[in-house]
Design a protein around this motif. Structure first.
Motif, PDB file in Angstrom:
ATOM      1  N   PRO A 266      32.688  52.797  68.336  1.00  9.81           N
ATOM      2  CA  PRO A 266      33.990  53.463  68.189  1.00  9.81           C
ATOM      3  C   PRO A 266      35.111  52.468  67.955  1.00  9.81           C
ATOM      4  CG  PRO A 266      33.358  53.367  70.489  1.00  9.81           C
ATOM      5  CD  PRO A 266      32.169  52.898  69.710  1.00  9.81           C
ATOM      6  N   GLU A 267      36.189  52.947  67.401  1.00 12.99           N
ATOM      7  CA  GLU A 267      37.380  52.123  67.217  1.00 12.99           C
ATOM      8  C   GLU A 267      38.464  52.603  68.167  1.00 12.99           C
ATOM      9  OE1 GLU A 267      38.767  51.723  63.266  1.00 12.99           O
ATOM     10  OE2 GLU A 267      36.800  51.227  62.434  1.00 12.99           O
ATOM     11  N   THR A 268      38.982  51.694  68.965  1.00 14.33           N
ATOM     12  CA  THR A 268      40.111  52.001  69.841  1.00 14.33           C
ATOM     13  C   THR A 268      41.159  50.922  69.651  1.00 14.33           C
ATOM     14  OG1 THR A 268      39.210  50.747  71.714  1.00 14.33           O
ATOM     15  CG2 THR A 268      38.574  53.080  71.547  1.00 14.33           C
ATOM     16  N   SER A 269      42.377  51.212  70.044  1.00 19.58           N
ATOM     17  CA  SER A 269      43.476  50.289  69.775  1.00 19.58           C
ATOM     18  C   SER A 269      43.311  48.960  70.496  1.00 19.58           C
ATOM     19  CB  SER A 269      44.809  50.942  70.178  1.00 19.58           C
ATOM     20  OG  SER A 269      44.790  51.294  71.558  1.00 19.58           O
ATOM     21  N   GLN A 270      42.706  48.970  71.701  1.00 19.92           N
ATOM     22  CA  GLN A 270      42.624  47.732  72.482  1.00 19.92           C
ATOM     23  C   GLN A 270      41.679  46.714  71.858  1.00 19.92           C
ATOM     24  OE1 GLN A 270      41.361  48.252  76.527  1.00 19.92           O
ATOM     25  NE2 GLN A 270      41.794  46.130  77.099  1.00 19.92           N
ATOM     26  N   TYR A 271      40.597  47.184  71.229  1.00 16.40           N
ATOM     27  CA  TYR A 271      39.567  46.281  70.731  1.00 16.40           C
ATOM     28  C   TYR A 271      39.428  46.338  69.207  1.00 16.40           C
ATOM     29  CZ  TYR A 271      38.405  45.930  75.662  1.00 16.40           C
ATOM     30  OH  TYR A 271      38.471  45.712  77.018  1.00 16.40           O
ATOM     31  N   THR A 272      40.529  46.627  68.547  1.00 15.21           N
ATOM     32  CA  THR A 272      40.522  46.775  67.096  1.00 15.21           C
ATOM     33  C   THR A 272      39.942  45.555  66.392  1.00 15.21           C
ATOM     34  OG1 THR A 272      42.409  48.279  67.102  1.00 15.21           O
ATOM     35  CG2 THR A 272      41.996  47.076  65.064  1.00 15.21           C
ATOM     36  N   ASP A 273      40.337  44.356  66.802  1.00 14.85           N
ATOM     37  CA  ASP A 273      39.934  43.140  66.098  1.00 14.85           C
ATOM     38  C   ASP A 273      38.680  42.492  66.701  1.00 14.85           C
ATOM     39  OD1 ASP A 273      42.133  43.193  64.290  1.00 14.85           O
ATOM     40  OD2 ASP A 273      43.415  42.482  65.919  1.00 14.85           O
ATOM     41  N   ILE A 274      38.085  43.137  67.677  1.00  7.83           N
ATOM     42  CA  ILE A 274      36.945  42.553  68.369  1.00  7.83           C
ATOM     43  C   ILE A 274      35.636  43.212  67.958  1.00  7.83           C
ATOM     44  CG2 ILE A 274      35.914  42.110  70.635  1.00  7.83           C
ATOM     45  CD1 ILE A 274      38.778  42.030  71.758  1.00  7.83           C
ATOM     46  N   PHE A 275      35.631  44.543  67.852  1.00  6.88           N
ATOM     47  CA  PHE A 275      34.410  45.263  67.515  1.00  6.88           C
ATOM     48  C   PHE A 275      34.544  46.073  66.235  1.00  6.88           C
ATOM     49  CE2 PHE A 275      34.350  44.753  72.186  1.00  6.88           C
ATOM     50  CZ  PHE A 275      33.186  44.019  72.304  1.00  6.88           C
ATOM     51  N   ASN A 276      35.553  45.755  65.418  1.00  5.98           N
ATOM     52  CA  ASN A 276      35.692  46.457  64.144  1.00  5.98           C
ATOM     53  C   ASN A 276      34.510  46.144  63.240  1.00  5.98           C
ATOM     54  OD1 ASN A 276      36.988  43.734  63.953  1.00  5.98           O
ATOM     55  ND2 ASN A 276      37.125  44.294  61.798  1.00  5.98           N
ATOM     56  N   ASP A 277      34.135  47.101  62.430  1.00  9.08           N
ATOM     57  CA  ASP A 277      33.046  46.931  61.459  1.00  9.08           C
ATOM     58  C   ASP A 277      31.718  46.617  62.142  1.00  9.08           C
ATOM     59  OD1 ASP A 277      32.258  46.982  58.718  1.00  9.08           O
ATOM     60  OD2 ASP A 277      32.099  44.805  58.729  1.00  9.08           O
ATOM     61  N   THR A 278      31.544  47.074  63.387  1.00 16.94           N
ATOM     62  CA  THR A 278      30.327  46.800  64.146  1.00 16.94           C
ATOM     63  C   THR A 278      29.537  48.077  64.352  1.00 16.94           C
ATOM     64  OG1 THR A 278      31.423  44.975  65.305  1.00 16.94           O
ATOM     65  CG2 THR A 278      29.409  45.838  66.286  1.00 16.94           C
ATOM     66  N   SER A 279      28.235  48.013  64.097  1.00 18.58           N
ATOM     67  CA  SER A 279      27.360  49.174  64.228  1.00 18.58           C
ATOM     68  C   SER A 279      26.057  48.780  64.909  1.00 18.58           C
ATOM     69  CB  SER A 279      27.032  49.769  62.847  1.00 18.58           C
ATOM     70  OG  SER A 279      28.181  50.275  62.203  1.00 18.58           O
ATOM     71  N   ILE A 280      25.363  49.797  65.431  1.00 18.41           N
ATOM     72  CA  ILE A 280      23.993  49.619  65.903  1.00 18.41           C
ATOM     73  C   ILE A 280      23.074  50.126  64.797  1.00 18.41           C
ATOM     74  CG2 ILE A 280      22.296  50.195  67.668  1.00 18.41           C
ATOM     75  CD1 ILE A 280      24.509  50.712  69.596  1.00 18.41           C
ATOM     76  N   HIS A 281      22.118  49.303  64.397  1.00 17.28           N
ATOM     77  CA  HIS A 281      21.170  49.664  63.344  1.00 17.28           C
ATOM     78  C   HIS A 281      19.763  49.712  63.937  1.00 17.28           C
ATOM     79  CE1 HIS A 281      24.521  47.297  61.679  1.00 17.28           C
ATOM     80  NE2 HIS A 281      24.416  48.030  60.582  1.00 17.28           N
ATOM     81  N   TRP A 282      19.004  50.731  63.559  1.00 15.05           N
ATOM     82  CA  TRP A 282      17.596  50.752  63.910  1.00 15.05           C
ATOM     83  C   TRP A 282      16.822  51.313  62.726  1.00 15.05           C
ATOM     84  CZ3 TRP A 282      14.283  55.045  65.390  1.00 15.05           C
ATOM     85  CH2 TRP A 282      14.888  56.290  65.273  1.00 15.05           C
ATOM     86  N   PHE A 283      15.496  51.154  62.757  1.00 12.01           N
ATOM     87  CA  PHE A 283      14.685  51.407  61.570  1.00 12.01           C
ATOM     88  C   PHE A 283      13.586  52.430  61.875  1.00 12.01           C
ATOM     89  CE2 PHE A 283      16.435  47.165  61.656  1.00 12.01           C
ATOM     90  CZ  PHE A 283      17.010  47.031  60.401  1.00 12.01           C
ATOM     91  N   PRO A 284      13.857  53.707  61.624  1.00  9.35           N
ATOM     92  CA  PRO A 284      12.851  54.753  61.873  1.00  9.35           C
ATOM     93  C   PRO A 284      11.608  54.531  61.006  1.00  9.35           C
ATOM     94  CG  PRO A 284      15.032  55.713  61.536  1.00  9.35           C
ATOM     95  CD  PRO A 284      15.134  54.272  61.140  1.00  9.35           C
ATOM     96  N   VAL A 285      10.442  54.618  61.609  1.00 10.30           N
ATOM     97  CA  VAL A 285       9.191  54.400  60.885  1.00 10.30           C
ATOM     98  C   VAL A 285       9.076  55.325  59.687  1.00 10.30           C
ATOM     99  CG1 VAL A 285       6.677  54.598  61.051  1.00 10.30           C
ATOM    100  CG2 VAL A 285       7.946  53.472  62.868  1.00 10.30           C
TER     101      VAL A 285
END
Length: 336
Positions: A266-285
């Protein structure tokens, strides 16, 4: 503390293309100002700042929203790993993926929870690349704090977490060892095989080549199915890079795009520049098996000879091509 949270996670959207580069540059400028303002610090000071960052993170809107994303992804991954029948519900129940008011206990002075996972939990390993100079960089320090809390939530013992950044100072190595994680001594350039073990790779704001090298080193349905990657949005990379550049320079990322699922933090104002453009990726068989049959026959060593702005420090002990030696590498902070 975080202010009003924005929307919860959703699939990567085109807005990342417009905002990611600007935010990342602004984050580097903020981190650089912070670095210049820092007095000389010692291990105790750094640990205190980590604890303070942990308290802030636990009370933020970002943390509670991020847990929803983490919970959704890890449950699916546990099911894919085929935890033996009868223990799946136990394993899911033992993931501490709720956000209770008493969580501040997790950042008490010792701040080394999660060393003894509850029976029935999945034995994930964790590898962290490119966290940055957290002793002097606020962005890197918050990213490290997220990692420590993530390990606790997922019941991953810290000794099962390997951490590396080519520019760690001796102070930072000492701090990490005191926290109980394992500091790697060699620059792997992201080339680490999971060796059949479920592994979470935490790589916030790393160079694209590191993700490409990681995929190359695990290029099979079985290996990718055991991996999760927390890092730069792959969909965002697809949007920002020309298709021919992505396919030529980062072929493994290009080939796997249709074989993954991505949940953005998620994007929130407090951590805008810390976790921006960050995702969890996984690979379904199922998705991996639907990729073209010649996908897995591709085994070419990545060649970044004509790659502009390659963000990776090479391991001088390896034998890289003549064109890609001594190229700059950039992680979370501007001093890279």
């Amino acid at each position: 503390m975080a202010s009003t949270a924005l929307e919860p996670w959703q699939a990567a959207a085109p807005r990342r293309k417009r905002r990611s580069a600007e935010r990342r540059q602004r984050g580097r400028e903020v981190a650089l100002r912070d670095l210049e303002a820092q007095p000389e610090v010692d291990c105790g000071v750094v640990l205190r700042r980590i604890r303070e960052a942990g308290k802030d993170l636990l009370l933020s809107d970002f943390w509670s929203l991020a847990l929803e994303t983490v919970n959704s992804c890890l449950k699916k991954h546990l099911e894919q790993l085929k935890v033996p029948e009868g223990t799946l519900s136990e394993a899911l129940g033992n993931l501490h993926l709720d956000s209770s008011p008493n969580e501040s206990a997790a950042v008490t002075p010792g701040f080394i929870p999660g060393e003894n996972p509850v029976p029935g939990t999945c034995c994930w390993k964790c590898v962290c690349y490119g966290i940055g100079n957290f002793a002097t960089c606020v962005i890197a320090r918050h990213q490290l704090t997220f990692l420590l809390l993530f390990l606790e939530k997922c019941q991953i013992p810290r000794r099962h977490c390997w951490v590396y950044d080519p520019l760690f100072s001796q102070l930072e190595i000492a701090v990490l060892k005191s926290l109980g994680v394992t500091v790697l001594s060699e620059n792997e350039e992201g080339r680490r095989s999971v060796h059949g073990e479920p592994t979470i790779f935490y790589m916030p704001h790393c160079g694209t080549a590191l993700y490409n090298n990681l995929l190359c080193s695990n290029w099979s349905v079985d290996a990718l199915a055991k991996m999760l990657i927390i890092g730069n949005s792959f969909r965002g990379l697809e949007e920002r890079l020309l298709a021919r550049i992505l396919q030529k320079n980062y072929a493994y990322i290009a080939k796997v795009l249709k074989g993954l699922e991505e949940l953005e933090l998620p994007e929130t104002s407090q951590y805008t520049d810390i976790f921006n453009d960050t995702s969890i990726h996984w690979f379904p068989v199922q998705k991996l098996r639907r990729l073209p049959t010649d996908t897995w026959a591709f085994q070419e060593e990545p060649d970044y000879q004509d790659c502009e702005d390659l963000e990776i420090i090479r391991n001088k002990g390896r034998a890289p091509s003549a064109a890609d030696q001594n190229l700059p590498w950039q992680g979370s902070c501007p001093q890279r």
